[in-house]
Design a protein around this motif. Structure first.
Motif, PDB file in Angstrom:
ATOM      1  N   ARG A  41     -23.476  20.580  -0.562  1.00 51.67           N
ATOM      2  CA  ARG A  41     -24.923  20.415  -0.758  1.00 51.67           C
ATOM      3  C   ARG A  41     -25.715  21.414   0.077  1.00 51.67           C
ATOM      4  O   ARG A  41     -26.736  21.935  -0.369  1.00 51.67           O
ATOM      5  N   ALA A  45     -28.089  24.474  -1.543  1.00 51.93           N
ATOM      6  CA  ALA A  45     -29.487  24.667  -1.139  1.00 51.93           C
ATOM      7  C   ALA A  45     -29.777  26.106  -0.731  1.00 51.93           C
ATOM      8  O   ALA A  45     -30.936  26.526  -0.752  1.00 51.93           O
ATOM      9  N   LEU A  63     -33.029  20.546  -5.018  1.00 55.58           N
ATOM     10  CA  LEU A  63     -33.724  19.738  -4.016  1.00 55.58           C
ATOM     11  C   LEU A  63     -33.298  18.276  -4.111  1.00 55.58           C
ATOM     12  O   LEU A  63     -32.998  17.636  -3.099  1.00 55.58           O
ATOM     13  N   GLN A  64     -33.217  17.772  -5.328  1.00 57.63           N
ATOM     14  CA  GLN A  64     -32.797  16.384  -5.531  1.00 57.63           C
ATOM     15  C   GLN A  64     -31.370  16.167  -5.024  1.00 57.63           C
ATOM     16  O   GLN A  64     -31.080  15.190  -4.340  1.00 57.63           O
ATOM     17  N   SER A  66     -29.624  18.059  -2.830  1.00 59.21           N
ATOM     18  CA  SER A  66     -29.466  18.316  -1.399  1.00 59.21           C
ATOM     19  C   SER A  66     -30.086  17.217  -0.540  1.00 59.21           C
ATOM     20  O   SER A  66     -29.741  17.091   0.642  1.00 59.21           O
ATOM     21  N   GLU A  67     -30.973  16.412  -1.109  1.00 58.07           N
ATOM     22  CA  GLU A  67     -31.569  15.301  -0.366  1.00 58.07           C
ATOM     23  C   GLU A  67     -30.702  14.043  -0.395  1.00 58.07           C
ATOM     24  O   GLU A  67     -30.980  13.090   0.335  1.00 58.07           O
ATOM     25  N   ARG A  68     -29.667  14.046  -1.204  1.00 64.11           N
ATOM     26  CA  ARG A  68     -28.780  12.880  -1.255  1.00 64.11           C
ATOM     27  C   ARG A  68     -28.014  12.763   0.056  1.00 64.11           C
ATOM     28  O   ARG A  68     -27.619  13.766   0.637  1.00 64.11           O
TER      29      ARG A  68
END
Length: 77
Positions: A41, A45, A63-64, A66-68
Motif C-alpha cells: 500500500r 501510494a 487513496l482509498q 492506502s488508507e485501509r
C-alpha cells in the motif's frame, strides 16, 4: 522420562489438533502478511499518475486503498 529428547507438543484445545507450534506459525504468517500489505500500500501510494493509468487505477482508488489499515486483508473473508 529419562532419555526423552525433543519438545512436547502442547495441546491447547483437547481434541482439536491445534498445537502451540501451529498457532505460533499461523500468527507469524499473519504478521508477515500484514507487513506485506502495508508495504504494498505504501508503494502503491508512491506511483505517479502515468503508472496508475497503466494499471487502470485513479488517484482516488489509490487513496482509498492506502488508507485501509494493514490488517484489512482483501484475501481474507
Amino acid at each position: 522420562m529419562k532419555g526423552q529428547r525433543g519438545y512436547a507438543i502442547v495441546q491447547l484445545l483437547p481434541g482439536s489438533g491445534l498445537s502451540l507450534g501451529t498457532l505460533v506459525r499461523a500468527a507469524w504468517h499473519r504478521l508477515e502478511r500484514w507487513q506485506q500489505l502495508a508495504r504494498q500500500r505504501r508503494q502503491l501510494a508512491t506511483l505517479n499518475d502515468e503508472a496508475l493509468k497503466d494499471l487502470g487505477l485513479s488517484r482516488a482508488d489509490v487513496l482509498q486503498e492506502s488508507e485501509r489499515p494493514f490488517w484489512d486483508d482483501p484475501l481474507v473473508k
